[in-house]
Design an enzyme around this catalytic site. Structure first.
Site, PDB file in Angstrom:
ATOM      1  N   SER A 285       0.913  -1.240  -0.138  1.00  0.00           N
ATOM      2  CA  SER A 285       0.120   0.020   0.059  1.00  0.00           C
ATOM      3  C   SER A 285       0.844   1.289   0.040  1.00  0.00           C
ATOM      4  O   SER A 285       1.640   1.555  -0.969  1.00  0.00           O
ATOM      5  CB  SER A 285      -0.981   0.246   1.141  1.00  0.00           C
ATOM      6  OG  SER A 285      -1.959   1.001   1.124  1.00  0.00           O
ATOM      7  N   ASP A 411      -9.616  -3.151  -6.615  1.00  0.00           N
ATOM      8  CA  ASP A 411      -9.472  -2.552  -5.379  1.00  0.00           C
ATOM      9  C   ASP A 411      -9.870  -1.103  -5.242  1.00  0.00           C
ATOM     10  O   ASP A 411      -9.746  -0.331  -6.403  1.00  0.00           O
ATOM     11  CB  ASP A 411      -7.826  -2.391  -5.609  1.00  0.00           C
ATOM     12  CG  ASP A 411      -7.049  -1.817  -4.196  1.00  0.00           C
ATOM     13  OD1 ASP A 411      -7.985  -1.291  -3.350  1.00  0.00           O
ATOM     14  OD2 ASP A 411      -5.830  -1.939  -4.131  1.00  0.00           O
ATOM     15  N   HIS A 440      -7.868  -4.885  -1.416  1.00  0.00           N
ATOM     16  CA  HIS A 440      -6.968  -3.944  -1.092  1.00  0.00           C
ATOM     17  C   HIS A 440      -6.004  -5.006  -0.078  1.00  0.00           C
ATOM     18  O   HIS A 440      -6.598  -5.029   0.901  1.00  0.00           O
ATOM     19  CB  HIS A 440      -7.425  -2.839  -0.650  1.00  0.00           C
ATOM     20  CG  HIS A 440      -6.003  -1.872  -0.154  1.00  0.00           C
ATOM     21  ND1 HIS A 440      -5.294  -1.253  -1.329  1.00  0.00           N
ATOM     22  CD2 HIS A 440      -5.407  -1.438   0.839  1.00  0.00           C
ATOM     23  CE1 HIS A 440      -4.388  -0.524  -0.606  1.00  0.00           C
ATOM     24  NE2 HIS A 440      -4.800  -0.652   0.742  1.00  0.00           N
TER      25      HIS A 440
END
Length: 477
Positions: A285, A411, A440
């Site tokens: 991320s 996502d 995600h």
């Protein structure tokens, strides 16, 4: 005579049950009335052959039989209801119709899953050499990804992953190193001194791990990558962003995706301590965004042999816009904002000297938090300037180190239309792996996805390929 279908398909069976019910409640009738009642009940069967002459029954008694049936209708209804409740109604899975519905739905769902959900990922690379390397050394990139059968939807995968995946037991060695501005950075080391493949600490390969926006070395996805590295015989070190892992914030500064000064300090520190050991890195991320920005700025001036990035947000404008949609704002945006505010609150004594913390604590979204805190802290004229600088998509063309990027097309943190497919095609050092599902940092697979995810398998195979076959990646142009 009665609108009741036999459960076993036999009309005769149904009629016999009718007789049994009536006979149980005819004790008040005379012998001749009982005879007439049985005749009336059985007369509508196709093979009825009376054992007595019909002429022996007067019309009055036949009428009486019908009257008796009417008289006992309430009793009959009650007994039929009782029979249906206790004998016929056996539940959804026991009845033929219910079982057929369940089997039909299961077959339809299985067909939909196999045709529309389970698919091979899309592998995109800017050069044939890197593309072929991945297909040979990382077979997972060519295999069909089967998301968990009962939770393949993106939001469900994203929300459930922290709860359903196990947290392997890992004992870290913590180290605090000094930053140039007087602050301190917390590193969690897993030395793997029991490694059989690489017993010499001086040459043992090192994997640098970068967690997400509010993550630490205790996140399940980080622990799983440490476990995978341990199995390969490698050493791991987790770079915790300032102020998130329990250490004291010594200066009024935290972190952001655009600033790579702390990351540079950490990589230099690792290289200095283990000069003979190969180093690769993995970011998740925001950690992946930071790594991509670092590679874009450093070019070839880095000791990293390779990088793998998971669920990175490539265009921060698109990421925040997606997270501000009503449902995603409710599920994710507000929660992450509160986590960021909690970190600020923990370090309020040192931060309130430079920033309006009360104003920061009133932010409702990540964008508002960045406008009131992050962009100001790192000296950007506007929040838009910060978002442009933090978006890795603008630096991908300058990456000179092999970098594999895994994203899910569903996502919500990094929407599919913002995934830089065309940019990746222009750089032979880049490869993009896109799955149809995964959410995600989800990528759950298996009936009960507790031990390993698709992301873990990608990490393990790529890390091994980079460390052991890295010589094939020296010139990808």
């Amino acid at each position: 005579m009665f609108p009741l279908a036999a459960r076993d398909g036999s009309l005769e069976s149904t009629q016999n049950k009718r007789v049994a019910i009536i006979v149980n409640h005819r004790s008040d009738l005379s012998d001749e009335q009982q005879l007439a009642t049985e005749w009336a009940l059985q007369a509508d069967t196709a093979d009825f052959q009376p054992s007595w002459p019909l002429s022996s029954l007067s019309v009055d008694y036949r009428d009486l039989a019908m009257i008796s049936l009417d008289f006992n209708f309430n009793i009959l209804t009650r007994d039929l209801s009782h029979y249906l409740e206790n004998q016929v109604k056996v539940g959804l899975f026991g009845s033929g119709v219910g079982l057929s519905l369940v089997l039909g739905f299961s077959a339809a769902y299985t067909c939909y899953y196999l045709l529309s959900v389970a698919k091979k990922p899309q592998l995109i690379s800017g050069g044939k050499k890197f593309y072929q390397f991945l297909r040979e050394q990382c077979p997972v990139v060519t295999e069909t990804y089967y998301p968990t059968f009962w939770c393949w939807e993106s939001r469900i995968q994203t929300l459930l992953r922290p709860f359903v995946t196990a947290k392997p037991g890992v004992v870290y060695r913590n180290e605090l190193i000094k930053a140039a501005d007087g602050g301190q950075i917390s590193l969690d080391w897993f030395d793997n001194d029991e490694s059989f493949a690489h017993p010499d600490p001086a040459t043992r390969p090192t994997v640098l791990l970068l967690p997400g926006l509010t993550g630490t070395s205790r996140e399940s996805y980080i622990l799983h990558m440490v476990q995978q590295s341990r199995d390969l015989g490698y050493r791991c070190v987790v770079f915790n962003n300032r102020g998130v892992s329990g250490e004291t914030l010594l200066t009024p500064r935290t972190y952001c995706a655009a600033n790579i000064e702390d990351l540079e300090t950490v990589i230099e520190h690792i290289q200095k301590n283990y000069e003979a050991a190969p180093i690769m890195a993995a970011g998740v991320s925001m950690g992946g965004m930071m790594l991509a920005n670092y590679l874009g700025r450093k070019g070839r001036e880095t000791c990293l042999k390779g990088v793998v990035v998971f669920s990175a947000g490539w265009d921060v404008f698109e990421c925040t816009a997606s997270l501000e949609k009503p449902l995603d704002r409710f599920l994710f945006n507000s929660y992450l904002t509160s986590c960021l505010q909690a970190s600020v609150h923990r370090h309020r004594p040192v931060l309130e000297k430079c920033y309006d913390i009360d104003h920061v604590m009133k932010a409702k979204t990540i964008r508002e938090f960045d406008e009131r805190f992050t962009s100001i802290m790192f000296g950007y004229p506007t929040n838009d300037d910060y978002y442009h600088d933090a978006s890795p998509v603008h630096r991908l063309k300058s990456v000179q180190v092999p970098m594999l990027c895994l994203n899910a097309a569903d996502d919500v943190f990094s929407p599919s239309h913002a995934i830089p497919v065309e940019t990746v095609k222009q750089n032979p050092n880049l490869a993009l792996l896109i799955t149809c599902h995964g959410g995600h940092i989800g990528f759950l697979e298996g009936l009960w996805p507790r031990q390993s995810t698709y992301m873990d398998r990608v990490f393990k195979q790529f890390a091994k390929a980079v460390i052991e076959q890295g010589s094939r990646l020296t010139d990808l142009s």
